[in-house]
Scaffold this motif. Structure first.
Motif, PDB file in Angstrom:
ATOM      1  N   UNK A  88      43.646  13.429   5.576  1.00  0.00           N
ATOM      2  CA  UNK A  88      44.614  13.688   6.476  1.00  0.00           C
ATOM      3  C   UNK A  88      44.223  14.813   7.322  1.00  0.00           C
ATOM      4  N   UNK A  89      43.473  15.814   7.050  1.00  0.00           N
ATOM      5  CA  UNK A  89      42.748  17.006   7.833  1.00  0.00           C
ATOM      6  C   UNK A  89      41.779  16.151   8.910  1.00  0.00           C
ATOM      7  N   UNK A  90      40.938  15.374   8.355  1.00  0.00           N
ATOM      8  CA  UNK A  90      39.928  14.730   9.208  1.00  0.00           C
ATOM      9  C   UNK A  90      40.556  13.794  10.290  1.00  0.00           C
ATOM     10  N   UNK A  91      41.516  13.201   9.819  1.00  0.00           N
ATOM     11  CA  UNK A  91      42.419  12.214  10.947  1.00  0.00           C
ATOM     12  C   UNK A  91      43.070  13.094  12.018  1.00  0.00           C
ATOM     13  N   UNK A  92      43.556  14.188  11.598  1.00  0.00           N
ATOM     14  CA  UNK A  92      44.328  15.211  12.254  1.00  0.00           C
ATOM     15  C   UNK A  92      43.324  15.813  13.414  1.00  0.00           C
ATOM     16  N   UNK A  93      42.059  15.924  12.914  1.00  0.00           N
ATOM     17  CA  UNK A  93      40.928  16.645  14.002  1.00  0.00           C
ATOM     18  C   UNK A  93      40.471  15.276  15.013  1.00  0.00           C
ATOM     19  N   UNK A  94      40.660  14.240  14.531  1.00  0.00           N
ATOM     20  CA  UNK A  94      40.180  13.092  15.482  1.00  0.00           C
ATOM     21  C   UNK A  94      41.250  12.982  16.537  1.00  0.00           C
ATOM     22  N   UNK A 144      29.580   9.863   8.771  1.00  0.00           N
ATOM     23  CA  UNK A 144      29.826  10.805   8.206  1.00  0.00           C
ATOM     24  C   UNK A 144      30.828  10.831   6.789  1.00  0.00           C
ATOM     25  N   UNK A 145      30.364  11.352   5.732  1.00  0.00           N
ATOM     26  CA  UNK A 145      31.481  11.512   4.585  1.00  0.00           C
ATOM     27  C   UNK A 145      31.827  12.855   4.949  1.00  0.00           C
ATOM     28  N   UNK A 146      33.176  12.872   5.461  1.00  0.00           N
ATOM     29  CA  UNK A 146      33.814  14.120   5.863  1.00  0.00           C
ATOM     30  C   UNK A 146      34.439  15.016   4.884  1.00  0.00           C
ATOM     31  N   UNK A 147      33.665  15.612   4.023  1.00  0.00           N
ATOM     32  CA  UNK A 147      33.820  16.570   3.137  1.00  0.00           C
ATOM     33  C   UNK A 147      33.146  17.852   3.363  1.00  0.00           C
ATOM     34  N   UNK A 148      33.552  18.872   3.797  1.00  0.00           N
ATOM     35  CA  UNK A 148      34.883  19.088   4.116  1.00  0.00           C
ATOM     36  C   UNK A 148      35.055  18.377   5.633  1.00  0.00           C
ATOM     37  N   UNK A 149      36.425  18.248   5.895  1.00  0.00           N
ATOM     38  CA  UNK A 149      36.994  17.805   6.983  1.00  0.00           C
ATOM     39  C   UNK A 149      36.172  18.030   8.360  1.00  0.00           C
ATOM     40  N   UNK A 150      35.978  19.191   8.544  1.00  0.00           N
ATOM     41  CA  UNK A 150      35.315  19.489   9.837  1.00  0.00           C
ATOM     42  C   UNK A 150      33.786  19.127  10.092  1.00  0.00           C
ATOM     43  N   UNK A 151      33.299  18.307   9.431  1.00  0.00           N
ATOM     44  CA  UNK A 151      32.100  17.746   9.530  1.00  0.00           C
ATOM     45  C   UNK A 151      32.271  16.648  10.473  1.00  0.00           C
TER      46      UNK A 151
END
Length: 143
Positions: A14-20, A102-109
């Protein structure tokens, strides 16, 4: 176009989607638990992200142990078979963007592969600030 292999029950996803979305882009969202990738796509995601198959397997909250996937004699083909049969084993979120996968773990990647800048401040669901009001990534203090 950016694509996210998303699990809406996962905070990191969810955090990754929100950053996008904070860039103003609406990505293609693939809820991989309902629409798993093909063998070819999954293999490409893992390879393009620079991971081994074992690094792309999610262990916690999955049938990893029950399926005996910790057995070091299992080859990549067998591990991919398990991931396709049980998509919950696919670690998340994978993001494919113009600048890479990327595997976005953590999301900020995800910030490393997005073309568009952040449009404003962003904090993760847990309150951790990631992007400042000017849209710049906040450096984490050295540990």
């Amino acid at each position: 176009m950016t694509t996210i292999y998303h699990n809406p029950a996962c905070g990191t996803s969810r955090n990754t989607l929100a950053l996008i979305r904070n860039t103003g882009e609406e990505p293609e969202i693939i809820e991989y638990l309902h629409t798993p990738p093909s063998r070819e796509t999954l293999t490409k995601l893992i390879r393009d992200a620079g991971l081994t198959v074992r690094e792309a397997i999610r262990q916690h909250g999955t049938p990893y142990a029950e399926l005996g996937l910790d057995n070091p004699s299992l080859d990549d083909h067998a591990l991919i078979d398990a991931m396709l049969a049980h998509p919950i084993l696919i670690n998340r979120p994978f993001v494919v963007a113009d600048k890479g996968t990327r595997l976005c773990r953590p999301s900020e990647l995800v910030l490393d592969i997005l073309d568009r800048p952040q449009r404003g401040a962003f904090a993760k669901e847990d309150g951790e600030a990631i992007v400042d009001a000017q849209g710049c990534r906040i450096a984490k203090p050295a540990r």
